[in-house]
Design an enzyme around this catalytic site. Structure first.
Site, PDB file in Angstrom:
ATOM      1  N   HIS A 147      44.035 -46.691  45.819  1.00 13.89           N
ATOM      2  CA  HIS A 147      44.141 -47.406  44.551  1.00 13.89           C
ATOM      3  C   HIS A 147      45.581 -47.789  44.303  1.00 13.89           C
ATOM      4  O   HIS A 147      46.490 -47.033  44.657  1.00 13.89           O
ATOM      5  CB  HIS A 147      43.638 -46.532  43.384  1.00 13.89           C
ATOM      6  CG  HIS A 147      43.300 -47.330  42.186  1.00 13.89           C
ATOM      7  ND1 HIS A 147      44.229 -47.660  41.231  1.00 13.89           N
ATOM      8  CD2 HIS A 147      42.144 -47.925  41.830  1.00 13.89           C
ATOM      9  CE1 HIS A 147      43.644 -48.413  40.321  1.00 13.89           C
ATOM     10  NE2 HIS A 147      42.384 -48.593  40.652  1.00 13.89           N
ATOM     11  N   ASP A 154      34.627 -46.566  43.046  1.00 13.32           N
ATOM     12  CA  ASP A 154      33.616 -47.385  43.711  1.00 13.32           C
ATOM     13  C   ASP A 154      32.933 -46.670  44.861  1.00 13.32           C
ATOM     14  O   ASP A 154      31.847 -47.057  45.283  1.00 13.32           O
ATOM     15  CB  ASP A 154      34.248 -48.689  44.227  1.00 13.32           C
ATOM     16  CG  ASP A 154      34.594 -49.588  43.077  1.00 13.32           C
ATOM     17  OD1 ASP A 154      33.876 -49.519  42.068  1.00 13.32           O
ATOM     18  OD2 ASP A 154      35.587 -50.317  43.168  1.00 13.32           O
TER      19      ASP A 154
HETATM   20  N1  CMC Z   1      42.062 -47.638  54.233  1.00 12.10           N
HETATM   21  C1  CMC Z   1      43.074 -47.470  55.118  1.00 12.10           C
HETATM   22  N2  CMC Z   1      44.390 -47.597  54.807  1.00 12.10           N
HETATM   23  C2  CMC Z   1      44.686 -47.915  53.551  1.00 12.10           C
HETATM   24  C3  CMC Z   1      43.693 -48.105  52.562  1.00 12.10           C
HETATM   25  C4  CMC Z   1      42.344 -47.951  52.944  1.00 12.10           C
HETATM   26  N3  CMC Z   1      41.362 -48.101  52.045  1.00 12.10           N
HETATM   27  N4  CMC Z   1      44.273 -48.421  51.385  1.00 12.10           N
HETATM   28  C5  CMC Z   1      45.586 -48.438  51.607  1.00 12.10           C
HETATM   29  N5  CMC Z   1      45.840 -48.129  52.914  1.00 12.10           N
HETATM   30  C6  CMC Z   1      47.163 -47.973  53.534  1.00 12.10           C
HETATM   31  C7  CMC Z   1      47.806 -49.328  53.811  1.00 12.10           C
HETATM   32  O1  CMC Z   1      47.532 -49.775  55.116  1.00 12.10           O
HETATM   33  C8  CMC Z   1      49.260 -49.017  53.593  1.00 12.10           C
HETATM   34  O2  CMC Z   1      49.751 -48.408  54.743  1.00 12.10           O
HETATM   35  P1  CMC Z   1      51.320 -48.618  55.180  1.00 12.10           P
HETATM   36  O3  CMC Z   1      52.137 -48.059  54.050  1.00 12.10           O
HETATM   37  O4  CMC Z   1      51.444 -47.852  56.444  1.00 12.10           O
HETATM   38  O5  CMC Z   1      51.488 -50.091  55.363  1.00 12.10           O
HETATM   39  C9  CMC Z   1      49.272 -47.975  52.476  1.00 12.10           C
HETATM   40  O6  CMC Z   1      47.998 -47.320  52.572  1.00 12.10           O
HETATM   41  C10 CMC Z   1      49.448 -48.574  51.082  1.00 12.10           C
HETATM   42  O7  CMC Z   1      48.483 -49.594  50.921  1.00 12.10           O
HETATM   43  P2  CMC Z   1      48.697 -50.908  50.065  1.00 12.10           P
HETATM   44  O8  CMC Z   1      47.755 -51.952  50.541  1.00 12.10           O
HETATM   45  O9  CMC Z   1      50.153 -51.242  50.006  1.00 12.10           O
HETATM   46  O10 CMC Z   1      48.264 -50.394  48.646  1.00 12.10           O
HETATM   47  P3  CMC Z   1      47.897 -51.311  47.424  1.00 12.10           P
HETATM   48  O11 CMC Z   1      48.301 -50.528  46.229  1.00 12.10           O
HETATM   49  O12 CMC Z   1      48.445 -52.672  47.569  1.00 12.10           O
HETATM   50  O13 CMC Z   1      46.309 -51.439  47.569  1.00 12.10           O
HETATM   51  C11 CMC Z   1      43.992 -51.164  47.312  1.00 12.10           C
HETATM   52  C12 CMC Z   1      45.384 -50.773  46.806  1.00 12.10           C
HETATM   53  C13 CMC Z   1      42.950 -50.601  46.341  1.00 12.10           C
HETATM   54  C14 CMC Z   1      43.840 -52.699  47.337  1.00 12.10           C
HETATM   55  C15 CMC Z   1      43.795 -50.591  48.741  1.00 12.10           C
HETATM   56  O14 CMC Z   1      43.930 -49.192  48.712  1.00 12.10           O
HETATM   57  C16 CMC Z   1      42.446 -50.991  49.349  1.00 12.10           C
HETATM   58  O15 CMC Z   1      42.341 -52.081  49.927  1.00 12.10           O
HETATM   59  N6  CMC Z   1      41.392 -50.106  49.208  1.00 12.10           N
HETATM   60  C17 CMC Z   1      40.066 -50.454  49.656  1.00 12.10           C
HETATM   61  C18 CMC Z   1      39.404 -51.346  48.633  1.00 12.10           C
HETATM   62  C19 CMC Z   1      38.940 -50.585  47.420  1.00 12.10           C
HETATM   63  O16 CMC Z   1      38.299 -49.533  47.525  1.00 12.10           O
HETATM   64  N7  CMC Z   1      39.236 -51.153  46.234  1.00 12.10           N
HETATM   65  C20 CMC Z   1      38.743 -50.620  44.959  1.00 12.10           C
HETATM   66  C21 CMC Z   1      39.823 -50.130  44.062  1.00 12.10           C
HETATM   67  S1  CMC Z   1      39.102 -49.195  42.700  1.00 12.10           S
HETATM   68  C22 CMC Z   1      38.278 -50.389  41.775  1.00 12.10           C
HETATM   69  C23 CMC Z   1      39.186 -51.260  40.979  1.00 12.10           C
HETATM   70  O17 CMC Z   1      39.894 -50.707  40.102  1.00 12.10           O
HETATM   71  O18 CMC Z   1      39.154 -52.479  41.216  1.00 12.10           O
END
Ligand code: CMC
Length: 431
Positions: free
Chosen positions: A308, A366
């Protein structure tokens, strides 16, 4: 309260600029950079708004490190235990918990608006039967401004109020209609003797030729799903609603924009994507490979339902949702299905695996909501529409707050331009 009590100093290019620091009631202080461009001829750079506050808000507070979510100051765990969705709607919209009379009045107002304009039934029939229900909802909610143009004047507080009530009341009807339409079944009219979540379940699962009795445990689980998704401060879809509204667009159009944004798999679409991922993994034996792929930077695969932007400890909504999932699965006697086994094992491994622990990637709301909704009998395509139904009150509360803010301006981000500098047009023959 004086929100600006001290200054930050920024020095660059031989200039020194004093920037006021704004004080929140709780949470990080905010450096006010509004004068920065005027005084310093520079912009700030923050794609994804990871460090930028775009507004004042008194609605929802999240502490990502503590794993805390407060609606108008009340912890989500207390609301999930003691309150119910319509009371939470009142709280989000008006700022305080209602007394008995206020609650009755609010319930009556919402209930009186659950039916949609009969002409809307024909509007629905213009969609292909195999449309994704979110596609239908974006269209139908956008079209509400054509059906209810007597509540689109954003400068009239009474019209704003009617639009808010209409959206809270009609979104479940519209989502259920989108579902029924995709099945080829007749639309089920709202039944106002039922409470809000039961009415929604009834509109989704009843058919005219049989009686359908809503199970109170399923109704309570649906109510919780709605409460837990009701608002989440300035997330992508809410910011979309605010940005659309900042131009003076009508509230139905703004909420349609929010629904479009919510659909993406990184946001509200994650519940559908998560369940699909669990099914694709298929069996517990395939989990190590999924974990390997999730860690591989050259593979776009991510574990959906994990991680998240704000919660870096745990998602407090996920805790409550997990309890609800157990209740629903017990009630329905679902203990051994393959998807559930994969979910439980994936949760266990991800919570222990160094990569996920180090990056603080916990199961989010989710992850569990999809499991509950599937057990209730919803197809995955309905998961995000249910999120949209639940989030409508958040969108509309934030929109109302923005419209009522005298300092509100049209949203207009800046950019770091990296394209060509000025050049002269070349005639086709010379290119
Ligand atoms: N699986 C594997 N690796 C992950 C994941 C994941 N689900 N989420 C983040 N990472 C890794 C990412 O590769 C990155 O690694 P590094 O630092 O080595 O590059 C690190 O963790 C940080 O990730 P980020 O993409 O910079 O984090 P963010 O804050 O931009 O993204 C997120 C948050 C929710 C978009 C992401 O965690 C994700 O894509 N999760 C899966 C989709 C999901 O379940 N979304 C629902 C969120 S809850 C409902 C809502 O409130 O909308």
């Amino acid at each position: 309260m004086d929100k600006m009590i001290k200054n930050a100093t920024l020095s660059f290019n031989g200039k020194t600029i004093d920037l006021p620091i704004m004080q929140p009631t709780v949470g990080p202080e905010v450096i006010d950079i509004r004068k920065l461009y005027g005084q310093g001829d520079v912009f700030t750079y923050d794609p994804g708004f990871t460090s930028t506050a775009a507004c004042d808000s008194a609605i929802t507070y999240i502490d990502g490190d503590k794993g805390e979510l407060l609606y108008r100051g009340y912890p989500i765990e207390q609301l999930a235990e003691k309150s119910h969705f319509l009371e939470v709607c009142y709280l989000l919209l008006y700022g305080e918990l209602p007394d008995e009379g206020q609650m009755k009045d609010f319930e009556a107002r919402v209930t009186n608006h659950t039916m949609v304009h009969e002409q809307m039934h024909y509007f629905f029939r213009g969609f292909r039967r195999d449309s994704h229900p979110m596609a239908t909802m974006v269209g139908v909610v956008g079209a509400m401004s054509a059906f209810y143009h007597d509540s689109t004047d954003i400068n009239d507080p009474w019209q704003r109020e009617v639009a808010a009530i209409r959206m809270i009341a009609k979104l479940p009807t519209i989502a259920a209609m989108a579902y029924k339409y995709s099945l080829g079944q007749p639309f089920v009219y709202p039944k106002n003797s039922l409470d809000y979540p039961s009415n929604f379940l009834h509109m989704c699962f009843a058919v005219p030729c049989e009686d359908y009795v809503v199970d109170p445990i399923l109704s309570k689980a649906m109510d919780r799903i709605m409460m837990l998704h009701a608002d989440h401060e300035q997330n992508a879809s809410t910011s979309t609603v605010r940005l659309a509204g900042s131009s003076g667009a009508n509230p139905f159009a703004c909420v349609a924009a929010g629904i479009a944004c919510l659909w993406g798999p990184a946001h509200g679409g994650a519940n559908q994507a998560c369940l699909e991922m669990l099914r694709e993994i298929g069996t517990v034996e395939n989990i190590p490979d999924a974990i390997r792929r999730a860690k591989d930077k050259s593979d776009p695969f991510r574990l959906m339902g994990f991680g998240h932007r704000v919660y870096k400890n745990f998602d407090p909504r996920a805790k409550v949702m997990k309890e609800s999932a157990d209740e629903v699965l017990d009630l329905l006697g679902i203990h051994n299905n393959e998807t559930l086994k994969v979910a439980k094992e994936l949760e266990r491994i991800a919570l222990e695996d160094e990569y996920f622990v180090e990056k603080k990637l916990y199961p989010n709301v989710d992850f569990y909501s999809g499991i509950i909704l599937e057990a209730m009998g919803f197809p995955t395509s309905m998961f995000t529409p249910i999120f949209a139904v639940s989030r409508t009150v958040g969108w509309i509360s934030q929109w109302k707050e923005m419209i009522g803010d005298p300092t509100q301006k049209i949203g207009r981000p800046r950019q770091l331009y990296i394209g060509q500098t000025r050049r002269d047009y070349t005639d086709l023959a010379k290119r």
